[in-house]
Design a protein around this motif. Structure first.
Motif, PDB file in Angstrom:
ATOM      1  N   TYR B  28       0.851  -1.179   0.000  1.00 55.07           N
ATOM      2  CA  TYR B  28       0.000   0.000   0.000  1.00 55.07           C
ATOM      3  C   TYR B  28       0.895   1.240   0.000  1.00 55.07           C
ATOM      4  CZ  TYR B  28      -3.092   3.678   1.654  1.00 55.07           C
ATOM      5  OH  TYR B  28      -3.783   4.843   1.770  1.00 55.07           O
ATOM      6  N   ASP B  29       0.736   2.062  -1.018  1.00 52.03           N
ATOM      7  CA  ASP B  29       1.477   3.322  -1.078  1.00 52.03           C
ATOM      8  C   ASP B  29       0.442   4.444  -1.066  1.00 52.03           C
ATOM      9  OD1 ASP B  29       2.910   5.551  -1.603  1.00 52.03           O
ATOM     10  OD2 ASP B  29       3.920   4.775  -3.398  1.00 52.03           O
ATOM     11  N   ILE B  57      16.275  -9.477  -0.460  1.00 54.89           N
ATOM     12  CA  ILE B  57      16.573  -9.775  -1.868  1.00 54.89           C
ATOM     13  C   ILE B  57      15.573  -9.027  -2.767  1.00 54.89           C
ATOM     14  CG2 ILE B  57      16.667 -11.597  -3.639  1.00 54.89           C
ATOM     15  CD1 ILE B  57      18.986 -11.804  -1.718  1.00 54.89           C
ATOM     16  N   VAL B  58      14.301  -9.066  -2.376  1.00 56.82           N
ATOM     17  CA  VAL B  58      13.280  -8.372  -3.169  1.00 56.82           C
ATOM     18  C   VAL B  58      13.593  -6.878  -3.213  1.00 56.82           C
ATOM     19  CG1 VAL B  58      10.848  -7.706  -3.267  1.00 56.82           C
ATOM     20  CG2 VAL B  58      11.465 -10.069  -2.769  1.00 56.82           C
ATOM     21  N   LYS B  59      13.863  -6.317  -2.040  1.00 57.11           N
ATOM     22  CA  LYS B  59      14.071  -4.866  -1.973  1.00 57.11           C
ATOM     23  C   LYS B  59      15.351  -4.442  -2.709  1.00 57.11           C
ATOM     24  CE  LYS B  59      14.244  -0.919   1.147  1.00 57.11           C
ATOM     25  NZ  LYS B  59      13.186  -0.120   0.510  1.00 57.11           N
ATOM     26  N   TRP B  60      16.405  -5.236  -2.552  1.00 59.72           N
ATOM     27  CA  TRP B  60      17.697  -4.825  -3.106  1.00 59.72           C
ATOM     28  C   TRP B  60      17.846  -5.149  -4.592  1.00 59.72           C
ATOM     29  CZ3 TRP B  60      20.616  -7.305   1.630  1.00 59.72           C
ATOM     30  CH2 TRP B  60      20.435  -6.479   2.746  1.00 59.72           C
ATOM     31  N   THR B  65      11.129  -0.114  -3.950  1.00 56.40           N
ATOM     32  CA  THR B  65      10.103   0.660  -3.233  1.00 56.40           C
ATOM     33  C   THR B  65       9.440  -0.152  -2.123  1.00 56.40           C
ATOM     34  OG1 THR B  65       8.303   0.000  -4.715  1.00 56.40           O
ATOM     35  CG2 THR B  65       9.576   1.950  -5.349  1.00 56.40           C
ATOM     36  N   LEU B  66       9.725  -1.467  -2.072  1.00 57.71           N
ATOM     37  CA  LEU B  66       9.131  -2.282  -1.007  1.00 57.71           C
ATOM     38  C   LEU B  66       9.613  -1.757   0.353  1.00 57.71           C
ATOM     39  CD1 LEU B  66       7.482  -4.824  -0.193  1.00 57.71           C
ATOM     40  CD2 LEU B  66       9.659  -6.045  -0.140  1.00 57.71           C
ATOM     41  N   THR B  67       8.657  -1.468   1.235  1.00 60.43           N
ATOM     42  CA  THR B  67       9.011  -0.818   2.499  1.00 60.43           C
ATOM     43  C   THR B  67       8.657  -1.696   3.694  1.00 60.43           C
ATOM     44  OG1 THR B  67       8.497   1.253   1.405  1.00 60.43           O
ATOM     45  CG2 THR B  67       8.731   1.337   3.789  1.00 60.43           C
ATOM     46  N   PHE B  68       9.630  -1.917   4.545  1.00 59.30           N
ATOM     47  CA  PHE B  68       9.382  -2.651   5.793  1.00 59.30           C
ATOM     48  C   PHE B  68      10.393  -2.184   6.825  1.00 59.30           C
ATOM     49  CE2 PHE B  68      12.093  -5.135   2.956  1.00 59.30           C
ATOM     50  CZ  PHE B  68      13.177  -5.468   3.754  1.00 59.30           C
TER      51      PHE B  68
END
Lengths: 126, 250
Positions: B28-29, B57-60, B65-68
């Motif tokens: 959600y953005d 791995i997903v983020k890098w 833009t995946l935020t956690f």
């Protein structure tokens, strides 16, 4: 398959014991309202008798079996919650107690269901 | 006992087999989305890797833009609580091997989402602060320590383990429906001081928890106890506080 926007939280027995306690509590409350209405017609015998003939209908008898389960489960799970609240050492056994009271509720419902629905099998209804 | 002569290793211990992990992440953005959406990712991981490694791995390498949230990444700071395969867990202490190669990851519930897996923790910390989670002692021992017997220390040992990750509070069905409820985490941290023999403000905390939003909202669904990554017996702690209020004793 696109996953639904919301998913169900995978709680263990305690979560489902809580959900079922809420649902059965609501159903029992709704039945009590219905019961107040049907008993309030006692001064008009014709209406009272008509309502109670309606309760003899097979669908409402099946509803009564469901009500019996609701009552048994809500009462027994209430005792389980009292046990958790007042007996400190019993909390360790809450899962086993849940399985026990759930099985007992089903057993009581089956026994009561046979008695409630028996007239339809032995021809006792008109 | 027989001794085998064959000492040559059959395979070199070098590379563990990689597995393909399929991840579905609720995103959600607020800048672009009107409502949350699901996005799918495929990553190659070793079974001994953690869910957090897969998110990295997903983020890098796939979607920056995946935020956690994550800080220590070793199960101590409590930053990366999320709903993984339907249950609240810390991404940094759960291995792919244990959860399987199909992962469904969502933000924790009951707190508003800021972006992707990051939720607004302010209400949670406000509830934590409301129970006075610090030592309040009338006497001043000067430069000495406040001594305590091992038995007195043992009384509240379980609740000292809390890392404030919010796994318990956000697994509570009552909290999802009623954000006024102070929540299991705040009660656990109140318990830690209520039953501390060196503390003098137990009664104040019991008064706070005896209010409408306090311990009586607990319906013993045990989701908190199941969710706690530290293994704290949360429901038991809440029940001890309930009984302390009821019987008026600490």
């Amino acid at each position: 398959m696109t996953p639904a926007n919301s998913t169900i939280y995978k709680g263990k027995t305690g979560q489902w014991a809580f959900v079922l306690h809420r649902i059965t509590g609501f159903l029992v409350f709704m039945f009590i309202l219905l019961h107040v209405v049907d008993i309030s017609t006692v001064n008009s015998p014709s209406i009272y008798n008509a309502i109670h003939r309606l309760y003899g209908n097979v669908l409402l008898r099946i509803f009564e079996v469901g009500l019996l389960f609701g009552l048994c489960y809500h009462a027994l799970n209430g005792l389980r919650i009292i046990m958790i609240d007042f007996f400190p050492d019993s909390i360790k056994n809450e899962k086993r107690v849940f399985i026990g009271i759930f099985s007992l509720s089903i057993l009581l419902t089956v026994v009561g269901g046979v008695i409630i629905l028996k007239p339809f099998f032995v021809g006792g209804v008109h | 006992m027989t001794v085998t002569e064959d000492k040559t290793p059959s395979t070199s211990p070098a590379k563990a087999e990689l597995v393909r992990v399929h991840m579905r992440i609720k995103r959600y953005d607020p800048a672009t989305d009107t409502r949350p959406r699901w996005q799918e990712f495929e990553v190659e991981m070793s079974p001994g890797d953690r869910v957090l490694d897969a998110l990295h791995i997903v983020k890098w390498s796939q979607d920056g833009t995946l935020t956690f949230r994550r800080s220590c990444a070793h199960g101590v700071c409590g930053s990366d609580a999320m709903v993984i395969n339907g249950e609240n867990r810390l991404a940094c202490v759960n291995l792919i091997r244990d959860l399987g190669t199909e992962l469904v990851i969502e933000p924790i519930r009951g707190l508003s989402v800021i972006k992707d897996l990051v939720v607004d923790m302010e209400p949670f910390f406000a509830q934590y602060k409301s129970v006075l989670p610090f030592l309040i002692a009338k006497d001043d021992p000067g430069y000495k320590e406040r001594l305590q017997s091992p038995e007195d220390r043992e009384r509240y040992d379980d609740t000292t383990k809390c890392i404030l990750c919010a796994c318990c509070t956000t697994s509570c069905p009552v909290y999802w429906a009623n954000s006024e409820y102070v929540g299991p985490a705040a009660i656990v941290n109140a318990h830690r001081f209520i039953f501390d023999s060196r503390d003098d403000a137990g009664q104040d905390r019991l008064d706070i928890l005896n209010q409408k939003s306090g311990v009586w909202r607990c319906r013993t669904s045990f989701n908190c106890t199941e969710a706690c990554p530290r293994g704290i017996k949360v429901t038991q702690a809440i029940e001890e506080v309930k009984r302390a209020i009821l019987y008026d004793r600490v």
